[in-house]
Write a protein that holds these residues in place. Structure first.
Motif, PDB file in Angstrom:
ATOM      1  N   ALA A  36     -14.955  -1.518 -20.642  1.00  0.00           N
ATOM      2  CA  ALA A  36     -15.218  -2.950 -20.510  1.00  0.00           C
ATOM      3  C   ALA A  36     -13.927  -3.672 -20.160  1.00  0.00           C
ATOM      4  O   ALA A  36     -12.856  -3.314 -20.640  1.00  0.00           O
ATOM      5  N   GLU A  37     -14.045  -4.690 -19.309  1.00  0.00           N
ATOM      6  CA  GLU A  37     -12.893  -5.495 -18.913  1.00  0.00           C
ATOM      7  C   GLU A  37     -13.211  -6.954 -19.168  1.00  0.00           C
ATOM      8  O   GLU A  37     -14.316  -7.427 -18.899  1.00  0.00           O
ATOM      9  N   CYS A  38     -12.220  -7.675 -19.676  1.00  0.00           N
ATOM     10  CA  CYS A  38     -12.386  -9.102 -19.922  1.00  0.00           C
ATOM     11  C   CYS A  38     -12.283  -9.854 -18.598  1.00  0.00           C
ATOM     12  O   CYS A  38     -11.326  -9.673 -17.839  1.00  0.00           O
ATOM     13  N   LEU A  39     -13.272 -10.698 -18.319  1.00  0.00           N
ATOM     14  CA  LEU A  39     -13.267 -11.480 -17.082  1.00  0.00           C
ATOM     15  C   LEU A  39     -12.256 -12.615 -17.136  1.00  0.00           C
ATOM     16  O   LEU A  39     -11.893 -13.169 -16.104  1.00  0.00           O
ATOM     17  N   ASN A  40     -11.750 -12.944 -18.327  1.00  0.00           N
ATOM     18  CA  ASN A  40     -10.798 -14.033 -18.488  1.00  0.00           C
ATOM     19  C   ASN A  40      -9.349 -13.544 -18.420  1.00  0.00           C
ATOM     20  O   ASN A  40      -8.573 -13.997 -17.581  1.00  0.00           O
ATOM     21  N   CYS A  41      -8.966 -12.593 -19.296  1.00  0.00           N
ATOM     22  CA  CYS A  41      -7.560 -12.162 -19.368  1.00  0.00           C
ATOM     23  C   CYS A  41      -7.294 -10.830 -18.667  1.00  0.00           C
ATOM     24  O   CYS A  41      -6.143 -10.449 -18.482  1.00  0.00           O
ATOM     25  N   GLY A  42      -8.355 -10.087 -18.306  1.00  0.00           N
ATOM     26  CA  GLY A  42      -8.176  -8.833 -17.581  1.00  0.00           C
ATOM     27  C   GLY A  42      -7.890  -7.627 -18.455  1.00  0.00           C
ATOM     28  O   GLY A  42      -7.720  -6.522 -17.948  1.00  0.00           O
ATOM     29  N   GLU A  43      -7.846  -7.810 -19.775  1.00  0.00           N
ATOM     30  CA  GLU A  43      -7.588  -6.673 -20.664  1.00  0.00           C
ATOM     31  C   GLU A  43      -8.766  -5.704 -20.619  1.00  0.00           C
ATOM     32  O   GLU A  43      -9.913  -6.105 -20.498  1.00  0.00           O
ATOM     33  N   VAL A  44      -8.453  -4.405 -20.716  1.00  0.00           N
ATOM     34  CA  VAL A  44      -9.472  -3.361 -20.621  1.00  0.00           C
ATOM     35  C   VAL A  44      -9.649  -2.704 -21.981  1.00  0.00           C
ATOM     36  O   VAL A  44      -8.683  -2.454 -22.698  1.00  0.00           O
ATOM     37  N   PHE A  45     -10.901  -2.406 -22.323  1.00  0.00           N
ATOM     38  CA  PHE A  45     -11.255  -1.810 -23.611  1.00  0.00           C
ATOM     39  C   PHE A  45     -12.161  -0.610 -23.401  1.00  0.00           C
ATOM     40  O   PHE A  45     -12.778  -0.467 -22.353  1.00  0.00           O
ATOM     41  N   CYS A  46     -12.239   0.237 -24.424  1.00  0.00           N
ATOM     42  CA  CYS A  46     -13.129   1.391 -24.416  1.00  0.00           C
ATOM     43  C   CYS A  46     -14.127   1.251 -25.556  1.00  0.00           C
ATOM     44  O   CYS A  46     -13.732   1.084 -26.700  1.00  0.00           O
ATOM     45  N   ARG A  53     -21.564   3.959 -35.891  1.00  0.00           N
ATOM     46  CA  ARG A  53     -20.620   2.843 -35.715  1.00  0.00           C
ATOM     47  C   ARG A  53     -20.233   2.683 -34.259  1.00  0.00           C
ATOM     48  O   ARG A  53     -19.972   3.658 -33.563  1.00  0.00           O
ATOM     49  N   HIS A  54     -20.200   1.441 -33.802  1.00  0.00           N
ATOM     50  CA  HIS A  54     -19.713   1.120 -32.462  1.00  0.00           C
ATOM     51  C   HIS A  54     -18.281   0.615 -32.615  1.00  0.00           C
ATOM     52  O   HIS A  54     -18.021  -0.285 -33.417  1.00  0.00           O
ATOM     53  N   LEU A  55     -17.367   1.196 -31.856  1.00  0.00           N
ATOM     54  CA  LEU A  55     -15.950   0.835 -31.932  1.00  0.00           C
ATOM     55  C   LEU A  55     -15.477   0.356 -30.568  1.00  0.00           C
ATOM     56  O   LEU A  55     -15.843   0.926 -29.534  1.00  0.00           O
ATOM     57  N   LEU A  56     -14.650  -0.666 -30.552  1.00  0.00           N
ATOM     58  CA  LEU A  56     -14.035  -1.155 -29.325  1.00  0.00           C
ATOM     59  C   LEU A  56     -12.535  -0.939 -29.452  1.00  0.00           C
ATOM     60  O   LEU A  56     -11.891  -1.489 -30.342  1.00  0.00           O
ATOM     61  N   TRP A  57     -11.997  -0.089 -28.596  1.00  0.00           N
ATOM     62  CA  TRP A  57     -10.577   0.280 -28.617  1.00  0.00           C
ATOM     63  C   TRP A  57      -9.838  -0.492 -27.536  1.00  0.00           C
ATOM     64  O   TRP A  57     -10.375  -0.742 -26.459  1.00  0.00           O
ATOM     65  N   ASP A  58      -8.564  -0.810 -27.789  1.00  0.00           N
ATOM     66  CA  ASP A  58      -7.725  -1.358 -26.733  1.00  0.00           C
ATOM     67  C   ASP A  58      -6.708  -0.305 -26.314  1.00  0.00           C
ATOM     68  O   ASP A  58      -6.558   0.730 -26.952  1.00  0.00           O
ATOM     69  N   TYR A  59      -6.057  -0.550 -25.205  1.00  0.00           N
ATOM     70  CA  TYR A  59      -5.097   0.393 -24.634  1.00  0.00           C
ATOM     71  C   TYR A  59      -3.687  -0.163 -24.722  1.00  0.00           C
ATOM     72  O   TYR A  59      -3.489  -1.377 -24.664  1.00  0.00           O
ATOM     73  N   VAL A  68      -8.513   0.325 -32.859  1.00  0.00           N
ATOM     74  CA  VAL A  68      -9.813  -0.325 -32.860  1.00  0.00           C
ATOM     75  C   VAL A  68      -9.611  -1.821 -33.065  1.00  0.00           C
ATOM     76  O   VAL A  68      -8.937  -2.251 -33.987  1.00  0.00           O
ATOM     77  N   VAL A  69     -10.214  -2.622 -32.180  1.00  0.00           N
ATOM     78  CA  VAL A  69     -10.083  -4.077 -32.265  1.00  0.00           C
ATOM     79  C   VAL A  69     -11.385  -4.754 -32.675  1.00  0.00           C
ATOM     80  O   VAL A  69     -11.384  -5.940 -33.018  1.00  0.00           O
ATOM     81  N   ALA A  70     -12.512  -4.013 -32.652  1.00  0.00           N
ATOM     82  CA  ALA A  70     -13.797  -4.556 -33.091  1.00  0.00           C
ATOM     83  C   ALA A  70     -14.714  -3.423 -33.515  1.00  0.00           C
ATOM     84  O   ALA A  70     -14.632  -2.312 -32.986  1.00  0.00           O
ATOM     85  N   ARG A  71     -15.574  -3.712 -34.500  1.00  0.00           N
ATOM     86  CA  ARG A  71     -16.530  -2.729 -35.004  1.00  0.00           C
ATOM     87  C   ARG A  71     -17.910  -3.389 -35.102  1.00  0.00           C
ATOM     88  O   ARG A  71     -18.009  -4.569 -35.368  1.00  0.00           O
ATOM     89  N   ALA A  72     -18.942  -2.569 -34.945  1.00  0.00           N
ATOM     90  CA  ALA A  72     -20.315  -3.067 -35.146  1.00  0.00           C
ATOM     91  C   ALA A  72     -21.165  -1.946 -35.689  1.00  0.00           C
ATOM     92  O   ALA A  72     -20.883  -0.794 -35.518  1.00  0.00           O
TER      93      ALA A  72
END
Length: 72
Positions: A36-46, A53-59, A68-72
């Motif tokens: 996933a890529e942020c349309l605002n700042c351009g940061e990319v996540f996995c 558990r759903h995890l969102l990782w940053d690079y 991990v920057v977010a969990r669900a």
């Protein structure tokens, strides 16, 4: 941080996608099922699923998953 795009699939599992960038709050756009890529700042996540558990990782700057920057 919004983590509310839950849809129930026919097999009973929860299909979740993070929709908000944890860095700036912008909208996330998925390039693939996991990237996933942020349309605002351009940061990319996995987006990774581990058991239930759903995890969102940053690079980091070298492209390694940093944390991990977010969990669900």
């Amino acid at each position: 941080m919004s983590e509310t795009n839950d849809d129930v699939q026919s097999d009973g599992e929860t299909d979740h996608k993070f929709d908000e960038c944890p860095t700036c709050g912008g909208e996330l756009q998925y390039q693939t099922e996991a990237d996933a890529e942020c349309l605002n700042c351009g940061e990319v996540f996995c987006h990774e699923v581990r058991t239930d558990r759903h995890l969102l990782w940053d690079y980091d700057d070298l492209g390694w998953m940093r944390g991990v920057v977010a969990r669900a």
